[in-house]
Design an enzyme around this catalytic site. Sequence first.
Site, PDB file in Angstrom:
ATOM      1  N   GLU A  69       0.826  -1.210   0.000  1.00  0.00           N
ATOM      2  CA  GLU A  69       0.000   0.000   0.000  1.00  0.00           C
ATOM      3  C   GLU A  69       0.860   1.259   0.000  1.00  0.00           C
ATOM      4  O   GLU A  69       0.474   2.292  -0.538  1.00  0.00           O
ATOM      5  CB  GLU A  69      -0.943   0.017   1.206  1.00  0.00           C
ATOM      6  CG  GLU A  69      -2.112  -0.960   1.096  1.00  0.00           C
ATOM      7  CD  GLU A  69      -1.777  -2.358   1.584  1.00  0.00           C
ATOM      8  OE1 GLU A  69      -0.589  -2.624   1.886  1.00  0.00           O
ATOM      9  OE2 GLU A  69      -2.694  -3.200   1.666  1.00  0.00           O
ATOM     10  N   GLN A 132      -8.994  -7.185  11.257  1.00  0.00           N
ATOM     11  CA  GLN A 132      -8.504  -6.109  10.385  1.00  0.00           C
ATOM     12  C   GLN A 132      -9.211  -4.780  10.638  1.00  0.00           C
ATOM     13  O   GLN A 132      -9.413  -3.994   9.719  1.00  0.00           O
ATOM     14  CB  GLN A 132      -8.592  -6.511   8.906  1.00  0.00           C
ATOM     15  CG  GLN A 132      -7.601  -7.623   8.553  1.00  0.00           C
ATOM     16  CD  GLN A 132      -7.387  -7.775   7.062  1.00  0.00           C
ATOM     17  OE1 GLN A 132      -8.282  -7.557   6.267  1.00  0.00           O
ATOM     18  NE2 GLN A 132      -6.171  -8.190   6.679  1.00  0.00           N
ATOM     19  N   LYS A 181     -17.809  -1.542   5.427  1.00  0.00           N
ATOM     20  CA  LYS A 181     -18.232  -2.476   4.394  1.00  0.00           C
ATOM     21  C   LYS A 181     -19.750  -2.469   4.172  1.00  0.00           C
ATOM     22  O   LYS A 181     -20.212  -2.597   3.042  1.00  0.00           O
ATOM     23  CB  LYS A 181     -17.766  -3.888   4.771  1.00  0.00           C
ATOM     24  CG  LYS A 181     -17.764  -4.860   3.612  1.00  0.00           C
ATOM     25  CD  LYS A 181     -17.094  -6.170   3.999  1.00  0.00           C
ATOM     26  CE  LYS A 181     -17.076  -7.141   2.829  1.00  0.00           C
ATOM     27  NZ  LYS A 181     -16.406  -8.399   3.193  1.00  0.00           N
ATOM     28  N   MET A 490      23.841  10.080   4.007  1.00  0.00           N
ATOM     29  CA  MET A 490      23.634  11.342   4.718  1.00  0.00           C
ATOM     30  C   MET A 490      23.817  11.155   6.217  1.00  0.00           C
ATOM     31  O   MET A 490      24.372  12.019   6.899  1.00  0.00           O
ATOM     32  CB  MET A 490      22.252  11.917   4.406  1.00  0.00           C
ATOM     33  CG  MET A 490      22.033  13.312   4.947  1.00  0.00           C
ATOM     34  SD  MET A 490      23.247  14.501   4.307  1.00  0.00           S
ATOM     35  CE  MET A 490      22.348  15.226   2.931  1.00  0.00           C
TER      36      MET A 490
END
Lengths: 579, 165
Positions: A69, A132, A181, A490
């Site tokens: 994602e 979830q 949902k 860096m």
Amino acid sequence: MTSQTEMKNSPMKEKSAEMDREYTGSEILLRCLVAEGVDRVFGYPGGAVLPIYDSLYDGHVKHLLARHEQGAIHAADGYARATGKPGVVIATSGPGATNLVTGIATAMMDSIPLVCITGNVAQNLLGTDAFQEADITGITMPITKHNYLVRDVNELPRIIKEAFTIAAGGRPGPVLIDIPKDVSNAKASFYYPETVHIRGFQPTTEPHPLQIKKLHQAIAGAKKPVIIAGGGVISSGATEELVRFAEGSMIPVTTTLMGIGGFSGVHSLFLGMPGMHGTYAANHCLLGCDLLIGVGNRFDDRVTMGRIDKFAPNAKIVHIDIDPAEIGKNVDTYIPIVGDIKNVLTAANEGLPSADSSAWLQQIEQWKEKYPLQYKQDDDTLKPQWVISHLHETTHGEAIVTTDVGQHQMWVAQYYRFVHPRSLLSSGGLGTMGFGFPAAVGAQLAYPDRTVIAVTGDGGFQMTAQELAVIALEKIPVKVAVINNRNLGMVRQWQELFHGQRYSEVDIGGSPDFVKLAEAYGVKGWRAHNPEEAKQVWQEALRHPGPAVVDFWVTPHENVYPMVAAGTSLEEMIMGDED
Amino acid sequence: MKHILSVLVNDQPRVLARVSSLLGQRNFNIESISVGGSEEPGLSRMVIVTYADDRTMEQVSKQLHKLIDVIKIQDLAFDESVVRELLLVKVGANSSNRAEINSIVEPFRASIVDVGANSMMVQATGDRAKLDSLLELLRPYGIKEVARTGVTALPRSSARSKAMV
């Protein structure tokens, strides 16, 4: 049902038929996206977005399936930065949604318009620690411009209209819509509002004429003026207005990292980037100026070094921004001007006086000549600065270049002379490693015919390298230039300069062979160890019609100069290793 | 300097979380926050008491304004506003000292709202200083429980409270 009576008089009979029909929430969502002109979304499916992906199956909106994602949201972000249109990303509930968090924060810090759509568990399960389930509206509250939890399918069209309006309007930014949902499964009739009035969102876009008059007076009285242009110039599309403003008033321009490309890097009034790794000319202009005009910038600590007391000490500061909260946040402002940059500069360009700046411009020319950006080149080893210069030369400054964060990012900012807005796509505010490569994917999809180069480090590339699968499968011809120094460069530079060379956890020499990694995904790979090889393989990579990874094996201990240490004044510039 | 911000917000779920999260995120201090209805349906009024210099107050106000659910912000001047808080205090009391406690409560125009065998509950309204001194006077009797609402306020009709941008 007032709209029903309106529909009866409407000549478009079909439309009223459409109103009578019922659609599921997910169908409504997609119809809204089409109505918003969204032709492409980025995402990853999962349980809570099954209804949405079912609606996507019909193919009205193109969807790019990422491999994580975070890859999806950075790609949507790259698409938004390259085009100026809101990027759209879809993720499922719980881990899908939390994987978006870094990307949302990245977009928030850089004022990039995104609409993030997440699924959530059905409302009867909300708050029960369901499978979830994550409170993504709570989690993203401080890193979104606004977010919504949709509780009723009938509210969906209005919320989506509001989300796009807020994401793109005023100072742009990310908006998240969390859809349980049961809402995406519920049915309702579809009506998409053309416009929407949001009482708490009324950005001031037109400047106050009195402030423009004050700006003119300040310019007319200035002998050592300088403009510092930020990302606002780009998001407002005000590049031409800025050129006219600078040329008309005879004021030199420095662009912040986010402002790069907002003013041509080859213009004679261009000073380079200011701040921590800024040019001598830019930083000495900030130190010596008597008038500092901030245009869509935010005076952040990589520019001021957090030392407001020593920042532009003799200057009257003018600050132009669409976000009033930026004005006076970091520096005291003599003339605040709230408005859209394009509108403000258009107004300022009417009757614009010229500053008495010829002596100042001469002085600047001397600085530029005496203290240019420099590094030591030799023929046997590959210097990262040379690689970036070479990328510039071979693409004539016309490519879209994305970066990760760190040394290579600063070298791109210094050595790739950008001439167009929306060509440097870089995570400036949040400093997100792993941003560059997926952002290039989004930018390339927006501009299939342009050269898109993802300049990345060997560290950052490994944070989102899984998206190689996507460019291979979809034949997205992004050119990945890995500036491979086998170090977290860096961090190493700071440890060398400020931590007594105690190199703690910065050696990442155990990285994979990036050529083989690319080939494992079906992407062509090359490697170069010296300038000759680099020239040759880079030409091959550019000519190759598909995606490419070029592993530039650069000298491992090169530092980014000039440098100003955090917390010191811009006066205290370290020009190079010998200083 | 002490400031009272009167903030009109959309009566939406989580609006209090948005406001308090923003104040925390931006490192602003809050002395009290109270939320309730307002004159307009669909809008709530939040009253925030904070200590800050003028520069910080300007930032607080500007940052709050960026919240979509924030409609209007006023910085109320203390001396031109009616500022009130409600105090409930359960104080130790028995038959021998009830009258004595009552005599303390009366000048404050507070009232006894509940009486038990070993305690009584006092209800008082007023500004913070008044409620503090009432509590001090009741302390010797044994304070068992205290609940305060935090400050709410409205400008007087004569006030020139400034709407903040």
